[in-house]
Write an enzyme that holds these catalytic residues in place. Structure first.
Site, mmCIF file in Angstrom:
data_model
loop_
_atom_site.group_PDB
_atom_site.id
_atom_site.type_symbol
_atom_site.label_atom_id
_atom_site.label_comp_id
_atom_site.label_asym_id
_atom_site.label_seq_id
_atom_site.Cartn_x
_atom_site.Cartn_y
_atom_site.Cartn_z
ATOM 1 N N SER A 87 -9.375 -7.184 1.289
ATOM 2 C CA SER A 87 -8.404 -6.262 1.860
ATOM 3 C C SER A 87 -7.490 -7.015 2.813
ATOM 4 O O SER A 87 -7.870 -8.039 3.378
ATOM 5 C CB SER A 87 -9.132 -5.130 2.601
ATOM 6 N N TYR A 94 -8.908 -12.515 1.822
ATOM 7 C CA TYR A 94 -8.551 -11.766 0.614
ATOM 8 C C TYR A 94 -7.725 -12.650 -0.318
ATOM 9 O O TYR A 94 -7.935 -12.654 -1.543
ATOM 10 C CB TYR A 94 -7.775 -10.520 1.024
ATOM 11 N N GLU A 114 -10.958 -10.692 4.320
ATOM 12 C CA GLU A 114 -9.897 -9.996 5.030
ATOM 13 C C GLU A 114 -8.656 -10.877 5.119
ATOM 14 O O GLU A 114 -8.750 -12.034 5.556
ATOM 15 C CB GLU A 114 -10.333 -9.619 6.455
ATOM 16 N N CYS A 115 -7.527 -10.339 4.710
ATOM 17 C CA CYS A 115 -6.225 -11.004 4.848
ATOM 18 C C CYS A 115 -6.269 -12.396 4.210
ATOM 19 O O CYS A 115 -6.263 -12.517 2.988
ATOM 20 C CB CYS A 115 -5.789 -11.032 6.307
ATOM 21 N N GLY A 116 -6.309 -13.467 4.989
ATOM 22 C CA GLY A 116 -6.390 -14.793 4.406
ATOM 23 C C GLY A 116 -7.617 -14.957 3.526
ATOM 24 O O GLY A 116 -7.569 -15.643 2.497
#
Length: 552
Positions: A523, A415, A411-413
């Site tokens: 994501s 990703y 997730e985010c970082g």
């Protein structure tokens, strides 16, 4: 007005806006409570990992993120109304319940009979608000005021008095008497007021004089006048404050305590909140033992159980985990680069039949061999990009596990780390290379806000057709998006596919989101644990399928 469930003295620190001084006041209050021998549990409203980490470091206890919008697993709608006061969503209730005791775990974490000790309830619940008191998503959803009403907790209003004289009364009166539409006529209950950014003794006298008529007419006392001088300075960077592990060793906890004790009537505040101030004072030595020294933080690296001061332990009353030939273990990337993980996630995953161990993509050569799936949370991988790129052993190990079909989700970082590279100030840094995507860190926000997402019909689902996720009911999750990195604006290459259809809090479609290739998926969306239980249950089924295959 409804009472907190469970009923424990508490207060919500709400401000007139961002930069009002809520975090500084909250951290000072937590230090003062500890110095008085009182045990506090702290929480942050909304999706803020960094403030919650500060709370955990100062209390020695996990700090929850309480959110009234993200806690619901449902499609968003422009007609969605915030729940009326007293109707606490199940997800929010579970998070709040975890805050109701001071817990310490005893025994082997691998042992199903390991004991989680529940001591006396905390003396006070301290909830730090976000932005302004009434700021939130669509129709005020997720606002600090809405949370306070749902939980039945009074608000301590933090007024930013910087550059203001008599006008402070107009500002305070507006907040005290505002009736948002979602409240249905029920007022927000206020415990008191404190003014921050007070410039001098003359300024303090002017503010007190200006607020006196209002304190009498509204029955809301002025409890503090906090000067700019002596207030701690907390450094920040592009995603918020500098993380607790970096900033807190330089913070003088005694100075924080003295600052708030000298300029705020804590005795009256605690009395109004219903705290029995002498109840635990005799046990101050025990309380001190529960709060770690700021210079002796638990190391973030190496594979071990999640740190007890950051994550809620699973409780003995939870249902037993399913019996398998091997236990279902999920590896959590946890080090300086990856630390944006909700305190509830390990407890939620345990309830769903899994156990968490941690590992460091910065320093470890490979994830723990016992893992059946890997989760890469958000964080600051861009600040540690050279170190992540240099750990070629970890990258090679991840490629080997991905080739075997081990489920991995970022997730985010996280990703960013699963991508091929990240560009920072014109310089590229190699990431794990598990997903054929690239991104660049920009100077402005790429995205910010509440998000609801509908999972693609075939994700998450194990490769075995008989175990695919039922299509009878769409799988919705809620969370938030906040990042400065911008993904390259080119279509996903074949055979990559998106994970989600992404919507804002009003139900407006934003885009197809994320990238998945084989068993690896990433994501920008941060899923709220209690707003994504069905997703985590489905993803753990993919981990169980992988475990079954590797046991054959």
């Amino acid at each position: 007005m409804p009472k907190p469930q469970p009923s424990i003295p508490g207060l919500v620190i709400g401000g007139t806006g961002s930069n009002a001084g809520k975090t500084t006041f909250t951290l000072s209050l937590l230090c003062a409570l500890h110095a008085r021998g009182l045990m506090a549990r702290a929480a942050k409203t909304g999706p803020d990992y960094i403030d919650a980490a500060f709370h955990a470091a100062l209390t020695g206890q996990p700090a929850a993120n309480l959110d009234t919008w993200m806690c619901r697993e449902a499609a968003p709608s422009p007609d969605e109304h915030p729940l009326p006061a007293g109707r606490i969503p199940k997800g929010l209730g579970r998070v709040f319940k975890r805050m109701s005791t001071i817990c310490s775990r005893h025994g082997d974490a691998d042992d199903a009979k390991a004991e989680t000790k529940q001591s006396a309830k905390p003396d006070l619940l301290v909830v730090e608000g976000a932005m302004g008191l009434f700021d939130g998503g669509h129709r005020g959803a997720g606002s600090t005021a809405h949370l306070a009403c749902l939980l039945g907790l009074p608000v301590l209003l933090v007024l930013n008095a910087g550059g203001m004289g008599q006008s402070i009364a107009a500002l305070a009166e507006g907040f005290l008497h505002h009736r948002p539409a979602w409240a249905g006529g029920l007022p927000v209950r206020f415990l008191g007021m404190v003014c921050t950014h007070v410039g001098s003794a003359r300024h303090a006298a002017l503010l007190r004089q200006s607020l006196t008529p209002l304190t009498k007419s509204a029955g809301v006392p002025l409890l503090g006048l906090l000067p700019r001088q002596g207030a701690p300075e907390l450094p920040s960077r592009h995603l918020g404050l500098v993380e607790a592990r970096e900033a807190l060793p330089a913070v003088d906890r005694q100075a924080l305590t003295q600052w708030v004790e000298q300029h705020c009537d804590l005795n009256r505040m605690l009395k109004l909140a219903g705290v029995q101030t002498q109840r635990r004072a005799v046990n101050a030595d025990t309380s001190n033992a529960l709060v770690p020294e700021l210079t002796q933080q638990t190391p973030l690296a190496s594979a071990h159980e999640p740190p007890s001061d950051r994550f809620f332990p699973h409780m003995g009353s939870l249902p037993p985990r399913p019996q398998r030939k091997r236990k279902l273990v999920v590896g959590l990337a946890w080090d300086e680069a990856f630390s944006f993980c909700y305190a509830d996630l390990p407890a939620v995953l345990h309830e769903l039949g899994a156990r968490i161990v941690t590992f460091s993509p910065l320093r470890d050569a490979a994830p723990p061999t016992e893992c059946s799936g890997l989760y890469f949370p958000g964080g600051y991988p861009e600040l540690h990009a050279p170190g992540l790129a240099a750990n070629t052993a970890m990258r090679a190990a991840l490629h080997g596990l991905a080739a075997q079909g081990m489920p991995m989700y970022g997730e985010c970082g996280g990703y960013i780390y699963l991508m091929q590279s990240v560009q920072i100030a014109g310089q590229g840094h190699a990431m794990s290379g598990l997903l054929p995507r690239n991104c660049a860190l920009g100077a402005s926000k790429a995205a910010l806000g509440y998000r609801a997402a509908q999972a693609a019909p075939d994700w998450p689902a194990p490769t075995c057709p008989t175990l695919k996720r039922p299509n009878a009911r769409p799988l919705w999750v809620r969370g938030h998006e906040f990042h400065y990195a911008q993904e390259e604006e080119i279509p996903l290459p074949t055979p990559c596919r998106p994970l989600w259809k992404l919507y804002d809090s009003q139900g407006r479609f934003l885009r197809d989101e994320g990238c998945r290739l084989g068993s690896v998926a990433g994501s920008w969306l941060h899923c709220y644990p209690e707003g994504s239980r069905r997703f985590w249950r489905a993803w753990l089924r993919t981990c169980a399928a992988y475990l079954s295959d590797t046991c054959l």
